[in-house]
Design an enzyme around this catalytic site. Structure first.
Site, PDB file in Angstrom:
ATOM      1  N   GLY A  70      -1.507 -11.188   9.516  1.00  0.00           N
ATOM      2  CA  GLY A  70      -1.494 -12.704   9.334  1.00  0.00           C
ATOM      3  C   GLY A  70      -2.670 -13.060   9.702  1.00  0.00           C
ATOM      4  N   GLY A  71      -2.751 -14.031   9.458  1.00  0.00           N
ATOM      5  CA  GLY A  71      -2.061 -15.334   9.019  1.00  0.00           C
ATOM      6  C   GLY A  71      -2.730 -16.577   9.706  1.00  0.00           C
ATOM      7  CD  GLU A  72      -2.468 -21.189   8.962  1.00  0.00           C
ATOM      8  OE1 GLU A  72      -3.249 -21.572   9.698  1.00  0.00           O
ATOM      9  OE2 GLU A  72      -2.306 -21.326   7.573  1.00  0.00           O
ATOM     10  NE  ARG A  92      -3.896  -2.322   1.307  1.00  0.00           N
ATOM     11  CZ  ARG A  92      -4.002  -3.447   1.985  1.00  0.00           C
ATOM     12  NH1 ARG A  92      -3.305  -3.777   3.236  1.00  0.00           N
ATOM     13  NH2 ARG A  92      -4.834  -4.355   1.498  1.00  0.00           N
ATOM     14  CD1 TRP A 105      -5.513  -6.850   9.045  1.00  0.00           C
ATOM     15  CD2 TRP A 105      -5.527  -5.493   7.279  1.00  0.00           C
ATOM     16  NE1 TRP A 105      -6.796  -6.552   8.819  1.00  0.00           N
ATOM     17  CE2 TRP A 105      -6.799  -5.920   7.425  1.00  0.00           C
ATOM     18  CE3 TRP A 105      -5.280  -4.989   6.085  1.00  0.00           C
ATOM     19  CZ2 TRP A 105      -7.947  -5.457   6.818  1.00  0.00           C
ATOM     20  CZ3 TRP A 105      -6.077  -4.392   5.242  1.00  0.00           C
ATOM     21  CH2 TRP A 105      -7.579  -4.670   5.587  1.00  0.00           C
ATOM     22  CG  ASP A 136     -10.344  -7.378   9.979  1.00  0.00           C
ATOM     23  OD1 ASP A 136     -10.165  -7.999  10.789  1.00  0.00           O
ATOM     24  OD2 ASP A 136      -9.941  -7.133   8.815  1.00  0.00           O
ATOM     25  NE  ARG A 150     -13.653  -5.889   6.464  1.00  0.00           N
ATOM     26  CZ  ARG A 150     -12.602  -6.289   6.361  1.00  0.00           C
ATOM     27  NH1 ARG A 150     -11.211  -5.797   6.773  1.00  0.00           N
ATOM     28  NH2 ARG A 150     -12.548  -7.780   6.537  1.00  0.00           N
ATOM     29  CG  ASN A 181     -11.308 -10.799  12.154  1.00  0.00           C
ATOM     30  OD1 ASN A 181     -10.463 -10.344  11.369  1.00  0.00           O
ATOM     31  ND2 ASN A 181     -11.572 -12.014  12.233  1.00  0.00           N
ATOM     32  CD1 TRP A 187      -9.337  -3.390  -3.421  1.00  0.00           C
ATOM     33  CD2 TRP A 187     -11.420  -3.731  -2.435  1.00  0.00           C
ATOM     34  NE1 TRP A 187      -9.086  -4.175  -2.399  1.00  0.00           N
ATOM     35  CE2 TRP A 187     -10.458  -4.551  -1.712  1.00  0.00           C
ATOM     36  CE3 TRP A 187     -12.695  -3.603  -1.901  1.00  0.00           C
ATOM     37  CZ2 TRP A 187     -10.789  -5.436  -0.784  1.00  0.00           C
ATOM     38  CZ3 TRP A 187     -13.229  -4.591  -0.949  1.00  0.00           C
ATOM     39  CH2 TRP A 187     -12.180  -5.253  -0.426  1.00  0.00           C
ATOM     40  CG  ASP A 194     -13.979 -12.042   8.879  1.00  0.00           C
ATOM     41  OD1 ASP A 194     -13.086 -11.517   9.580  1.00  0.00           O
ATOM     42  OD2 ASP A 194     -13.591 -12.782   8.040  1.00  0.00           O
TER      43      ASP A 194
END
Lengths: 287, 584
Positions: B201-203, B141, B262, B324, B349, B280, B492, B322
């Site tokens: 991230g991520g997992e 970005r 993020w 965020d 969001r 989130n 977007w 979800d």
């Protein structure tokens, strides 16, 4: 945005194909594999006891199986470690039919793919073949700490290890009115959860049978007992594990199925599992 | 080399006239932007030094050569291609300094283009490992500039500082482990000689954090986890846990609670506070983590000196959709009920536009800026959402497909990453928003890493016949939408407002568009050849006002199919910087 526990729909998968900038490298059918003398096999990265790095060296049941399949075809195995994406559906896209966003080249065949009718139906870019194992979850505990066959409500107050966001996690946190929720200890993977049990950092663990058996085998721990009766209201009856080839590589799939059948018959497949401490369990679909 | 030493905000003629002062100016430009220059970015019209065109990220320029009367004569000055085979989403915002436009590209690339000719001076291609798994396209970005360095984050979770003249690496620091699922795509924020970043991230297993590093060395100064119960650090020493252990999380879930920061943050020199939004909570299924789950889906005010949290406001308590809370919190001043106030605003969001007292985080108002919110009917005067219980997705079960819940906004949000703008002239916020919902259900047969797990299935779908995207002008004093521009495809890209009574934003259809800031009337558009999902900027150079924007379709939207995909199926990829000025 965080990575999601969502499944990408078949439509999304098709769209990704549409959006792809370049022509993805084509996974080779049987003739091409023989001509090049190499079978490119995708296995999961960091997936003990199936495919993982032990002292830097790639090892595991799927790694041995990949070698055996290549040998059966009379070629060399090029084993590629695939990082798991959000769902196995995404992994088929990255590993088999399209390739990864950062340059992972599609493999001729991918191991450790769920062999399941609805899963296969929504992933029609690949053929899912050769079921070779039946996986399921199991509970294990330190002898004397937990009565493994007692109702799980009696596990209360003990440290219960699970992989985060897994079915075992949801089961222990969410069922029985959530009375075990505060006892659950989370780990990044099932193997780590079972290792916590053998290390004395947990009293019980709910993980896949292969994870439990491999850790017990590797650690030599003798103080762990496993539950023999089914867990009440546990929602997963287990699942079959197979392989995937690209939809247009069915002749390669047929050849692999022939090799696997021979290995099953000769006991070579069972021997691979035993080498890693895991009791071979034939896939239900293979029966 | 001489071109580099020309101070960008002076015209060539001016340089000639003040030849005697030239050596001093040259030394100044060679030294590069200072902390003070960065803080003054919103007022300095000859450059663009920060992401957001000022640390407050209002994205407002006082330039007015291009205005409602002249914008029809806006034409391309040049376009510069990023080249190569790597295209995909170009979500970057350019920086402009000292005759150079710095812009980041997809796949963690950074380019320096001559701001007069568009010729490339240098480019830097981060060598990315092939086993990274970016969730939402390979975007970046934007960069940050300070002294002789230009700094940006890479997809493998590193911060790279390059010499701004040569593109050579000055330092390169790993900020998180990409193998554990961390990544980095946001533009860094530089405050008081520190690079301030969030994480992404991520997992499952990550904990959102904000970190400060020395801009000269990349060494960590402080680390502040955003999830209650985790320990922060300052110069290598423990600096207190965030919040209160197990107050809003049960068991050990706080160790893996999510809340990734993020999108980076903003900074307000007046209050000396950093404002960062948090993502989130994890795991996704809200039924397994009762409580508010602080500080996920929140805006945090952080002391830049120590990394201590000064206040928080949670936009979505106990998130289950979800939503965020990462969106930018933009400081602004306004008079509310006759009282002049230091405020800040965030378009979330979850579909609501929040106004808070930025000195203490006190709730002022929350108003809907999208067509529909199924999860809540509004906010009470204490700033708590009035939740609609039937709008929460159910607990998963592996035995059968759960009931389908329709949820709006969809998980991509009423507004996603793309930054809004605030006009000091009109007093309005310009929000790039989307009207869409999703069907969500529990998936009985789902697999992850070859193993069974509990997943959720979903389909995103439009909720209006004629549009998904909508650029909306919001009056923060009244909470009313003053005007809206509807766009067929989802919006977007970022927004820019100017004293020329103009608002600029891009569309996936490939246009950069200009609107009358007061009425929303579309006054100008230009087709860039690919979708525009970057953020436009403006500056003055050689006596002329310029506008620049990145073109290159991608980002998270094309990764999710369904009905929405029909709105952009004919849009091609690209990767170009477009620069405009008025025809003479």
């Amino acid at each position: 945005m965080d990575r999601r526990a969502f499944l990408s729909s078949a439509a999304a998968a098709a769209l990704l194909g549409y959006m792809s900038g370049g022509q993805a490298a084509k996974a080779a059918p049987l003739g091409k594999v023989r001509e090049l003398g190499v079978l490119r096999v995708a296995v999961y990265k960091d997936n003990r006891p199936w495919s993982w790095r032990k002292d830097g060296k790639l090892t595991g049941i799927d790694v041995d199986l990949a070698q055996a399949l290549a040998k059966g075809l009379g070629v060399r195995a090029d084993i590629a470690e695939l990082v798991a994406d959000e769902s196995a559906d995404d992994d088929l896209r990255n590993g088999v039919w399209k390739g990864g966003l950062l340059g992972f080249q599609p493999a001729d065949i991918m191991l450790h793919v769920p062999f399941d009718r609805s899963f296969a139906a929504r992933n029609d870019q690949v053929a899912i073949i050769a079921p070779y194992y039946r996986e399921s979850f199991q509970f294990a505990a330190v002898k004397g700490e937990i009565d493994v066959n007692a109702p799980p409500t009696q596990y209360r107050g003990k440290r219960l290890a699970v992989e985060i966001d897994s079915i075992p996690d949801f089961y222990l946190i969410g069922t029985f009115g959530g009375i075990l929720a505060r006892d659950v200890v989370h780990f990044h993977g099932g193997t780590e959860a079972v290792t916590a049990l053998t290390d004395g950092r947990a009293d019980g663990a709910l993980a896949s049978r292969a994870q439990i058996e491999a850790v017990l085998h590797d650690s030599g721990a003798t103080n762990i007992v496993r539950r023999t009766s089914p867990l009440p209201a546990f929602t997963s009856a287990g699942w079959d594990i197979g392989m995937a080839v690209k939809e247009n590589s069915r002749n390669l799939g047929d050849a692999v199925e022939t090799i696997l059948a021979e290995m099953t018959q000769s006991g070579a497949l069972k021997a691979i599992f035993e080498r890693h401490g895991v009791a071979y369990a034939p896939a239900v679909a293979a029966g | 080399m001489t071109g580099r030493f020309t101070r960008s905000f002076l015209g060539a003629a001016a340089i000639a006239l003040v030849a005697g002062a030239a050596p001093l100016l040259a030394a100044d430009a060679a030294g590069g932007p200072t902390d003070a220059d960065l803080m003054n970015d919103a007022a300095s019209t000859g450059d663009v030094l920060t992401y957001g065109m000022g640390p407050q990220a209002q994205r407002f320029s006082t330039l007015n050569q291009i205005n409602t009367d002249t914008v029809s004569k806006l034409v391309p000055a040049f376009a510069s291609s990023l080249g190569g085979e790597k295209q995909r989403g170009q979500e970057s915002q350019p920086l402009v300094y000292d005759g150079t436009i710095y812009v980041t590209g997809s796949y963690s690339r950074l380019y320096a283009f001559d701001s007069r000719t568009g010729e490339e001076k240098w480019e830097y291609n981060a060598r990315l490992p092939d086993d990274i798994m970016p969730c939402c396209d390979v975007v970046n970005r934007g960069a940050a500039i300070h002294g002789d360095k230009i700094i940006f984050a890479t997809l493998d979770a590193r911060l790279v500082a390059l010499n701004r003249h040569t593109g050579k690496v000055v330092w390169n620091k790993q900020i998180a482990d990409y193998k554990a699922g961390y990544s980095a795509t946001a533009a860094p924020l530089i405050v008081k000689g520190m690079v301030i970043t969030g994480n992404s991230g991520g997992e499952f297993g990550i904990v959102g954090a904000v970190e400060a590093r020395d801009v000269d060395t990349g060494e960590l100064i402080w680390h502040r986890p955003v999830i209650e119960g985790n320990m922060g650090t300052l110069r290598g020493k423990d600096n207190g846990i965030t919040g209160k252990l197990n107050a809003t999380w049960q068991g050990d879930l706080y160790k893996t609670g999510g809340g990734a920061t993020w999108l980076g943050g903003t900074y307000d020199p007046e209050t000396n506070l950093l404002y960062f939004g948090t993502g989130n909570p994890a795991p996704w299924n809200s039924h397994l983590r009762p409580g508010d789950n602080l500080y996920t889906a929140s805006t945090l005010a952080i002391d830049p000196e120590t990394g201590v949290i000064k206040w928080h406001y949670q936009t979505t308590p106990h998130d289950g959709w979800d939503f965020d809370g990462v969106n930018e919190f933009i400081p602004f001043d306004a008079t509310i009920n006759g009282k002049p106030m230091k405020l800040g605003a965030k378009a979330d969001r979850n579909g609501y536009f929040f106004v808070l007292d930025r000195t203490n985080g006190k709730f002022v108002s929350a108003n809907r800026f999208v067509m529909q919110t199924t999860w809540a009917s509004g906010y009470d005067k204490n700033g708590k959402p009035i939740v609609i219980p039937a709008g929460r997705p159910g607990a998963p079960s592996a035995t059968e497909k759960g009931s389908t819940v329709f949820s709006s906004p969809s998980f991509l949000g009423g507004k996603n990453w793309m930054p809004m703008a605030y006009s000091k002239d009109t007093g309005l916020f310009y929000i790039p928003s989307n009207d869409w919902g999703m069907d969500i259900w529990n998936e009985p047969i789902a697999y992850k890493k070859g193993a069974a797990y509990l997943g959720a299935g979903f389909t995103i779908k439009p909720i209006a016949e004629d549009h998904i995207g909508a650029l909306r002008a919001m009056d923060p004093r009244t909470g009313k939408i003053v005007w809206e521009y509807k766009n067929k495809a989802p919006l977007w890209g970022g927004v820019l407002s100017t004293a020329g009574n103009l608002v600029f934003t891009g569309t996936p259809e490939g246009y950069l568009k200009a609107f009358d800031a007061k009425t929303g009337k579309e006054l100008w558009k230009f087709q860039t050849g690919s979708g525009v999902v970057g953020s436009p900027v403006t500056w003055e150079q050689d006596g002329e006002q310029y506008v620049a924007v990145m073109s290159g379709w991608g980002g998270a939207v094309p990764l999710w199919g369904g009905e929405v995909a029909k709105s952009f199926k004919d849009i091609n990829q690209g990767g170009s910087l477009w620069v405009f000025k008025l025809a003479k």
